[in-house]
Scaffold this motif. Structure first.
Motif, PDB file in Angstrom:
ATOM      1  N   LEU A  15       0.834  -1.203   0.000  1.00 19.76           N
ATOM      2  CA  LEU A  15       0.000   0.000   0.000  1.00 19.76           C
ATOM      3  C   LEU A  15       0.869   1.253   0.000  1.00 19.76           C
ATOM      4  O   LEU A  15       0.651   2.181  -0.788  1.00 19.76           O
ATOM      5  N   VAL A  16       1.862   1.284   0.892  1.00 18.80           N
ATOM      6  CA  VAL A  16       2.741   2.451   1.003  1.00 18.80           C
ATOM      7  C   VAL A  16       3.513   2.675  -0.290  1.00 18.80           C
ATOM      8  O   VAL A  16       3.569   3.794  -0.824  1.00 18.80           O
ATOM      9  N   VAL A  17       4.112   1.597  -0.810  1.00 17.94           N
ATOM     10  CA  VAL A  17       4.880   1.719  -2.052  1.00 17.94           C
ATOM     11  C   VAL A  17       3.959   2.089  -3.215  1.00 17.94           C
ATOM     12  O   VAL A  17       4.323   2.895  -4.078  1.00 17.94           O
ATOM     13  N   GLY A  18       2.761   1.528  -3.234  1.00 17.32           N
ATOM     14  CA  GLY A  18       1.807   1.857  -4.283  1.00 17.32           C
ATOM     15  C   GLY A  18       1.443   3.329  -4.287  1.00 17.32           C
ATOM     16  O   GLY A  18       1.342   3.953  -5.351  1.00 17.32           O
ATOM     17  N   VAL A  19       1.251   3.908  -3.115  1.00 20.56           N
ATOM     18  CA  VAL A  19       0.948   5.341  -3.018  1.00 20.56           C
ATOM     19  C   VAL A  19       2.108   6.156  -3.581  1.00 20.56           C
ATOM     20  O   VAL A  19       1.903   7.120  -4.331  1.00 20.56           O
ATOM     21  N   ILE A  20       3.345   5.769  -3.238  1.00 20.46           N
ATOM     22  CA  ILE A  20       4.523   6.490  -3.726  1.00 20.46           C
ATOM     23  C   ILE A  20       4.637   6.389  -5.238  1.00 20.46           C
ATOM     24  O   ILE A  20       4.939   7.371  -5.929  1.00 20.46           O
ATOM     25  N   VAL A  21       4.383   5.189  -5.777  1.00 18.92           N
ATOM     26  CA  VAL A  21       4.417   5.013  -7.228  1.00 18.92           C
ATOM     27  C   VAL A  21       3.342   5.872  -7.890  1.00 18.92           C
ATOM     28  O   VAL A  21       3.582   6.509  -8.913  1.00 18.92           O
ATOM     29  N   ILE A 223      -2.293  -6.975  -3.129  1.00 17.11           N
ATOM     30  CA  ILE A 223      -3.510  -6.581  -2.412  1.00 17.11           C
ATOM     31  C   ILE A 223      -3.393  -5.155  -1.886  1.00 17.11           C
ATOM     32  O   ILE A 223      -4.357  -4.380  -1.899  1.00 17.11           O
ATOM     33  N   GLY A 224      -2.199  -4.782  -1.457  1.00 20.95           N
ATOM     34  CA  GLY A 224      -1.998  -3.428  -0.947  1.00 20.95           C
ATOM     35  C   GLY A 224      -1.663  -2.421  -2.019  1.00 20.95           C
ATOM     36  O   GLY A 224      -2.097  -1.263  -1.969  1.00 20.95           O
ATOM     37  N   SER A 225      -0.892  -2.845  -3.028  1.00 23.56           N
ATOM     38  CA  SER A 225      -0.371  -1.879  -3.993  1.00 23.56           C
ATOM     39  C   SER A 225      -1.422  -1.365  -4.963  1.00 23.56           C
ATOM     40  O   SER A 225      -1.369  -0.202  -5.376  1.00 23.56           O
ATOM     41  N   VAL A 226      -2.360  -2.210  -5.352  1.00 25.05           N
ATOM     42  CA  VAL A 226      -3.375  -1.785  -6.326  1.00 25.05           C
ATOM     43  C   VAL A 226      -4.176  -0.583  -5.813  1.00 25.05           C
ATOM     44  O   VAL A 226      -4.259   0.446  -6.500  1.00 25.05           O
ATOM     45  N   PRO A 227      -4.768  -0.651  -4.607  1.00 21.55           N
ATOM     46  CA  PRO A 227      -5.442   0.551  -4.103  1.00 21.55           C
ATOM     47  C   PRO A 227      -4.462   1.683  -3.805  1.00 21.55           C
ATOM     48  O   PRO A 227      -4.810   2.863  -3.914  1.00 21.55           O
ATOM     49  N   GLY A 228      -3.222   1.334  -3.445  1.00 19.47           N
ATOM     50  CA  GLY A 228      -2.228   2.365  -3.153  1.00 19.47           C
ATOM     51  C   GLY A 228      -1.914   3.218  -4.367  1.00 19.47           C
ATOM     52  O   GLY A 228      -1.827   4.452  -4.275  1.00 19.47           O
TER      53      GLY A 228
END
Length: 263
Positions: A15-21, A223-228
């Motif tokens: 999730l955190v990395v996804g938000v940064i991306v 699971i975390g990165s997609v919404p992130g």
């Protein structure tokens, strides 16, 4: 793999990395692989292999969006892949021969730390790097530009196969130098599109040749990165991009120092 195999800490990291991306457009491999190694003590080769397939899946979505918007130059993608795919396969042969993913996995950590430093400086100094190198390629023939694009693919193939890092910041910077008249959005879209076959081939290679993919960890990260990524993309217009990239570059540099064993 069962639902009980999902690790919520991995999902939170995704999730955190996804938000940064989503905020900066880069940072997936640059952050995810060292995070898995330094924070979760995942075996380096397994972290790289799992992150490569993670990148292939997430960047497929980005490619679909950019492709639909006409922001992908498929000729550039083909040129890059012409260099990167063979380089990826050759890198696997070297890794297997010298056991770089096994008893000498420290080599992968060192390589990752070095590439993170290069990536951090590339993000901080992209404008100056592009301006300086653009003069060197000014007036170069189209054939030479095509050849240099293939060579860029070779370099990215080696770096990404070894470390899962480089396809973003380094790849975009190289393309900005080689194709200065092309719109930045097409440069970014082409780089993302090329990253899909590169990371897919490299990730499947890690799985097939080295057995270095943790499918439960991969699912947890997704699971975390997609919404992130979705959240980050919507927040991006409201935040200063230059400040975000500077902050990310500093984080990458600190992570590199951690992998070097400085602290």
């Amino acid at each position: 793999m069962q639902f009980g195999d999902i690790n919520l800490l991995f999902s939170l990291s995704g999730l955190v990395v996804g938000v940064i991306v989503g905020l900066t457009g880069v940072g997936g491999g640059s952050l995810m692989t060292p995070l898995l190694i330094a924070l979760f003590a995942v075996e380096p080769s397994k972290a790289v292999g799992s992150d490569l397939l993670y990148a292939a899946l997430t960047k497929s979505v980005g490619t679909a969006v950019h492709g639909k918007n006409g922001a992908v130059d498929w000729q550039i993608v083909r040129r890059l892949a012409l260099g990167s795919v063979p380089a990826t396969l050759l890198t696997f042969l070297v890794m297997i021969h010298y056991d770089l993913a096994g008893t000498k996995s420290g080599v992968l950590v060192t390589a990752l730390a070095c590439v993170l430093v290069v990536t951090a400086f590339t993000m901080l100094l992209r404008g100056r790097i592009v301006a300086y190198l653009a003069r060197a390629v000014e007036g170069v023939s189209e054939f030479s530009i095509a050849a240099m694009t293939v060579v860029t693919g070779v370099v990215l193939g080696v770096l990404v196969t070894l470390t899962s890092v480089g396809a973003g910041a380094i790849g975009v910077t190289a393309l900005l130098v080689l194709y200065p008249r092309m719109a930045t959005v097409r440069i970014v879209g082409s780089d993302i599109a090329h990253a899909v076959p590169l990371t897919l081939v490299a990730g499947l290679g890690h799985w097939y040749f080295l057995g270095d993919v943790d499918w439960a960890m991969l699912a947890s990260l997704l699971i975390g990165s997609v919404p992130g990524i979705y959240i980050g993309a919507h927040l991006a217009p409201r935040l200063p991009e230059a400040a975000l990239r500077t902050m990310l570059a500093v984080v990458l540099f600190l992570v590199a120092l951690k992998l070097f064993g400085v602290y």
